[in-house]
Design a protein around this motif. Structure first.
Motif, short mmCIF file in Angstrom:
data_model
loop_
_atom_site.label_atom_id
_atom_site.label_comp_id
_atom_site.label_asym_id
_atom_site.label_seq_id
_atom_site.Cartn_x
_atom_site.Cartn_y
_atom_site.Cartn_z
N ASP A 191 3.57 -3.75 6.73
CA ASP A 191 4.73 -3.53 5.87
C ASP A 191 5.67 -2.58 6.61
O ASP A 191 5.31 -1.45 6.89
CB ASP A 191 4.28 -2.92 4.53
CG ASP A 191 5.41 -2.68 3.55
OD1 ASP A 191 5.11 -2.26 2.42
OD2 ASP A 191 6.58 -2.89 3.90
N HIS A 209 3.41 0.59 7.42
CA HIS A 209 1.96 0.52 7.27
C HIS A 209 1.39 -0.42 8.33
O HIS A 209 1.85 -1.56 8.46
CB HIS A 209 1.64 0.02 5.85
CG HIS A 209 0.21 -0.36 5.61
ND1 HIS A 209 -0.14 -1.36 4.73
CD2 HIS A 209 -0.95 0.13 6.12
CE1 HIS A 209 -1.47 -1.47 4.70
NE2 HIS A 209 -1.97 -0.58 5.53
N PHE A 236 6.51 8.69 -3.87
CA PHE A 236 6.30 10.08 -4.26
C PHE A 236 7.41 10.60 -5.15
O PHE A 236 8.56 10.19 -5.05
CB PHE A 236 6.26 10.97 -3.01
CG PHE A 236 4.96 10.96 -2.27
CD1 PHE A 236 4.71 10.03 -1.28
CD2 PHE A 236 3.98 11.91 -2.55
CE1 PHE A 236 3.52 10.03 -0.58
CE2 PHE A 236 2.78 11.91 -1.86
CZ PHE A 236 2.55 10.98 -0.88
N TYR A 262 -0.36 4.85 8.15
CA TYR A 262 0.96 4.87 7.51
C TYR A 262 1.83 5.95 8.14
O TYR A 262 1.35 7.00 8.55
CB TYR A 262 0.83 5.20 6.01
CG TYR A 262 -0.29 4.48 5.29
CD1 TYR A 262 -1.58 4.99 5.30
CD2 TYR A 262 -0.06 3.31 4.59
CE1 TYR A 262 -2.61 4.36 4.64
CE2 TYR A 262 -1.09 2.67 3.92
CZ TYR A 262 -2.35 3.20 3.94
OH TYR A 262 -3.37 2.56 3.28
N PHE A 296 8.09 6.39 2.21
CA PHE A 296 7.28 5.49 3.03
C PHE A 296 8.15 4.85 4.11
O PHE A 296 9.29 4.45 3.87
CB PHE A 296 6.70 4.40 2.12
CG PHE A 296 6.08 3.24 2.85
CD1 PHE A 296 6.77 2.05 2.99
CD2 PHE A 296 4.80 3.34 3.37
CE1 PHE A 296 6.20 0.97 3.63
CE2 PHE A 296 4.22 2.26 4.01
CZ PHE A 296 4.92 1.08 4.14
N TYR A 309 0.81 -1.21 0.00
CA TYR A 309 0.00 0.00 0.00
C TYR A 309 0.85 1.27 0.00
O TYR A 309 0.32 2.36 0.05
CB TYR A 309 -0.90 0.02 1.24
CG TYR A 309 -2.12 -0.85 1.16
CD1 TYR A 309 -3.22 -0.60 1.97
CD2 TYR A 309 -2.20 -1.93 0.30
CE1 TYR A 309 -4.35 -1.39 1.92
CE2 TYR A 309 -3.32 -2.74 0.25
CZ TYR A 309 -4.39 -2.46 1.06
OH TYR A 309 -5.52 -3.24 1.01
N ALA A 310 2.17 1.11 -0.04
CA ALA A 310 3.06 2.26 0.05
C ALA A 310 2.92 3.16 -1.16
O ALA A 310 2.83 2.69 -2.29
CB ALA A 310 4.50 1.79 0.18
N LEU A 311 2.93 4.46 -0.93
CA LEU A 311 2.96 5.44 -2.00
C LEU A 311 4.40 5.83 -2.25
O LEU A 311 5.16 6.10 -1.32
CB LEU A 311 2.16 6.69 -1.60
CG LEU A 311 0.65 6.51 -1.45
CD1 LEU A 311 0.02 7.81 -0.96
CD2 LEU A 311 0.03 6.09 -2.76
#
Lengths: 111, 115
Positions: free
Chosen positions: B56, B48, A101, B33, B45, A97-99
């Protein structure tokens, strides 16, 4: 590894002068491409999600489009209040689910 | 509806000290997050959560960083001991369950300065 490149780094427009911001990306299995707006001292504010090539979304003076390699954020007749940093992010099938950027485009709209 | 709230907004600590950042997500959001932006770089990131579970952790830089989410509500991010390179803005975001691909809402961030 997913990569996002935004151009230009900075853009100065006169009020009413339309333009486009570019977001080029490479990703393994695009799940979504996101546009955010960020004002100084604040967190990113969600604008749009695009999922597949050919998709377009609009909100007030902003319109986002998507191809297989890039996305554009079109700003029509901008106003000074549109001044902000615009961030592009991708979510790939290998990144949960990581974005991921880009560095953003800093937009200044002068009266 | 209240947004994502982060505390403190700013923190200045000395190298070697411990700092704990807190994030209160939007009520009902199971996904939480953590992200970080260091000067001149893009937002990156960190990790999560889905409810209280770490889904994650691939972005956590090293074992000086510890994140927890008690009871699936608020989350804390502890840095111990802090190093100069930990300086940056730490963002928290949250989203609905099952909608992790869309509409992650961000807090205003915590600006951490390690001197």
């Amino acid at each position: 590894e997913d990569q996002v490149t935004q151009s230009p780094e900075a853009l100065r427009l006169q009020e009413g002068e339309s333009s486009s911001l570019n977001c080029s990306y490479t990703v393994s299995g695009l799940r979504g491409l996101f546009w955010y707006r960020q004002d100084p001292g604040k967190g990113p504010e969600f604008l749009f999600t695009l999922y597949s090539a050919g998709e377009e979304k609009e909100k007030e003076r902003l319109k986002a489009t998507l191809t297989k390699k890039e996305s554009f954020l079109h700003i029509t007749a901008p106003k000074p209040e549109d001044s902000a940093t615009y961030l592009c992010a991708v979510q790939g099938s290998n990144s949960g689910y990581a974005l991921n950027f880009g560095k953003g485009t800093s937009l200044l709209v002068t009266p | 509806e209240a947004g994502v709230t982060q505390f403190p907004s700013h923190s200045v600590i000395e190298k070697g000290q411990t700092v704990t950042l807190r994030c209160d997500p939007i009520s009902g959001h199971d996904n939480l997050y953590w992200y970080r932006r260091v000067m001149g770089k893009e937002i990156k990131f960190l990790l999560h959560f889905v409810k209280e579970s770490k889904q994650d952790e691939s972005g956590m830089p090293n074992n000086r960083f510890l994140a927890e989410r008690t009871g699936g509500t608020y989350s804390t991010l502890k840095v111990q001991p802090a190093e100069l390179e930990d300086s940056g803005v730490y963002f928290c975001a949250s989203s609905h369950a099952g909608r992790g691909y869309t509409e992650a809402f961000f807090g205003q961030g915590t600006r951490l300065t390690v001197v």
